[in-house]
Design an enzyme around this catalytic site. Structure first.
Site, PDB file in Angstrom:
ATOM      1  N   ARG A   1      -0.574  11.281  -0.944  1.00 30.95           N
ATOM      2  CA  ARG A   1       0.671  11.312  -0.168  1.00 30.95           C
ATOM      3  C   ARG A   1       0.436  10.694   1.187  1.00 30.95           C
ATOM      4  O   ARG A   1      -0.554  10.988   1.852  1.00 30.95           O
ATOM      5  CB  ARG A   1       1.136  12.759   0.053  1.00 30.95           C
ATOM      6  CG  ARG A   1       1.479  13.485  -1.185  1.00 30.95           C
ATOM      7  CD  ARG A   1       2.285  14.732  -0.918  1.00 30.95           C
ATOM      8  NE  ARG A   1       1.863  15.543   0.200  1.00 30.95           N
ATOM      9  CZ  ARG A   1       2.537  16.588   0.643  1.00 30.95           C
ATOM     10  NH1 ARG A   1       3.684  16.923   0.064  1.00 30.95           N
ATOM     11  NH2 ARG A   1       2.101  17.303   1.650  1.00 30.95           N
TER      12      ARG A   1
ATOM     13  N   THR B   1       5.197   9.885   5.773  1.00 33.32           N
ATOM     14  CA  THR B   1       6.436   9.841   4.974  1.00 33.32           C
ATOM     15  C   THR B   1       6.426  10.889   3.850  1.00 33.32           C
ATOM     16  O   THR B   1       7.474  11.169   3.280  1.00 33.32           O
ATOM     17  CB  THR B   1       6.606   8.460   4.315  1.00 33.32           C
ATOM     18  OG1 THR B   1       5.523   8.273   3.397  1.00 33.32           O
ATOM     19  CG2 THR B   1       6.584   7.337   5.345  1.00 33.32           C
TER      20      THR B   1
ATOM     21  N   ASP C   1      -4.295  22.755   2.134  1.00 36.50           N
ATOM     22  CA  ASP C   1      -4.525  21.513   1.385  1.00 36.50           C
ATOM     23  C   ASP C   1      -5.497  21.807   0.243  1.00 36.50           C
ATOM     24  O   ASP C   1      -6.682  22.057   0.470  1.00 36.50           O
ATOM     25  CB  ASP C   1      -5.105  20.449   2.330  1.00 36.50           C
ATOM     26  CG  ASP C   1      -5.197  19.096   1.647  1.00 36.50           C
ATOM     27  OD1 ASP C   1      -5.802  19.019   0.551  1.00 36.50           O
ATOM     28  OD2 ASP C   1      -4.668  18.115   2.179  1.00 36.50           O
TER      29      ASP C   1
ATOM     30  N   ASP D   1      -8.692  19.563  -0.033  1.00 36.12           N
ATOM     31  CA  ASP D   1      -9.684  19.878   1.004  1.00 36.12           C
ATOM     32  C   ASP D   1     -10.404  21.180   0.697  1.00 36.12           C
ATOM     33  O   ASP D   1     -11.616  21.293   0.894  1.00 36.12           O
ATOM     34  CB  ASP D   1      -9.012  19.982   2.373  1.00 36.12           C
ATOM     35  CG  ASP D   1      -8.721  18.614   2.976  1.00 36.12           C
ATOM     36  OD1 ASP D   1      -9.266  17.610   2.462  1.00 36.12           O
ATOM     37  OD2 ASP D   1      -7.961  18.545   3.953  1.00 36.12           O
TER      38      ASP D   1
END
Ligand code: PRP
Ligand code: URA
Length: 209
Positions: free
Chosen positions: A104, A108, A200, A203
């Site tokens: 991603r 945006t 995340d 991560d």
């Protein structure tokens, strides 16, 4: 909602709580992702077709069922979907594994593809796409569109945490795809992160925080 399956099982809910906790470290996080995937996989693979074969028990010959058809394909969406691969391979040890890389854009939030490698004869195989997080739905929608372009037909999508918006978008874009969700969270924040979520996922699985 047709084709959307939300897991209610207490074991899954308990393990998701461990994932959310910011103090859960990488090793435990990976192990729990794998355990949840196995529990969800048990449900997601409930409709696999069977065929009877003849075997011989120590007492007699008998007909007994085995999974029918071509080998299934697991397609993790890189990176975070990789964390769910070993859990599914424990259930389907002979499955093939394809890979789709989606990332991603941080501003945006639109996903773009950077890698795609899938096995052949996709139209004859059950395909299970994995990604722990379904946020805006962009990554999953595009990944599944690629798989369909390459011939995929029987497609299931498995995620551990989803935003309501993501489920709705994915369902609209691919109404034929079965969507298995560990838990539906409240909402997306302004950065398109799921709240309360777990942060995340890539991560936390790969220790790149
Ligand atoms: C995360 C996650 C999903 C995607 C979900 O991946 O693993 O693939 O975001 O968001 P969406 O539904 O809004 O598309 P990310 O792009 O951060 O890449 P990574 O797995 O490499 O960390
Ligand atoms: N991707 C993640 O890993 N987490 C989110 O909350 C949203 C997208």
């Amino acid at each position: 909602m047709k084709n959307v399956f939300i897991m209610e099982h207490p074991l899954i809910q308990h393990k998701i709580t461990r994932l959310r906790d910011k103090d859960t470290g990488t090793a435990e996080f990976r192990a729990i992702i794998s355990e949840i995937t196995m529990l969800m996989g048990y449900e997601a693979l409930r409709d696999l077709e069977l065929t009877d074969i003849e075997i011989e028990t120590p007492l007699e010959k008998t007909m007994s069922p085995v999974i029918a058809g071509r080998k299934q394909v697991i397609v993790p969406i890189l990176r975070a979907g990789l964390g769910m691969t070993d859990g599914l391979l424990k259930l389907l040890p002979t499955a093939k594994v394809g890979h789709i890389g989606m990332v991603r854009d941080e501003e945006t939030h639109v996903a773009r593809s950077y890698y795609c490698k899938l096995p052949g004869e996709l139209d004859e195989r059950v395909i299970i796409v994995t990604d722990p997080m379904l946020a805006t739905g962009g990554s999953a929608i595009d990944a599944i569109s690629f798989i369909k372009e390459k011939g995929g037909v029987k497609i299931k999508f498995m995620c551990i945490i989803a935003a309501p918006e993501g489920i709705e978008k994915l369902r609209e874009a691919h109404p034929d795809v079965q969507i298995f969700v560990g838990h539906t969270d409240r909402q997306l924040n302004d950065n398109a992160y799921i709240q309360p979520g777990l942060g995340d996922a890539g991560d936390r699985i790969f220790g790149t925080v």
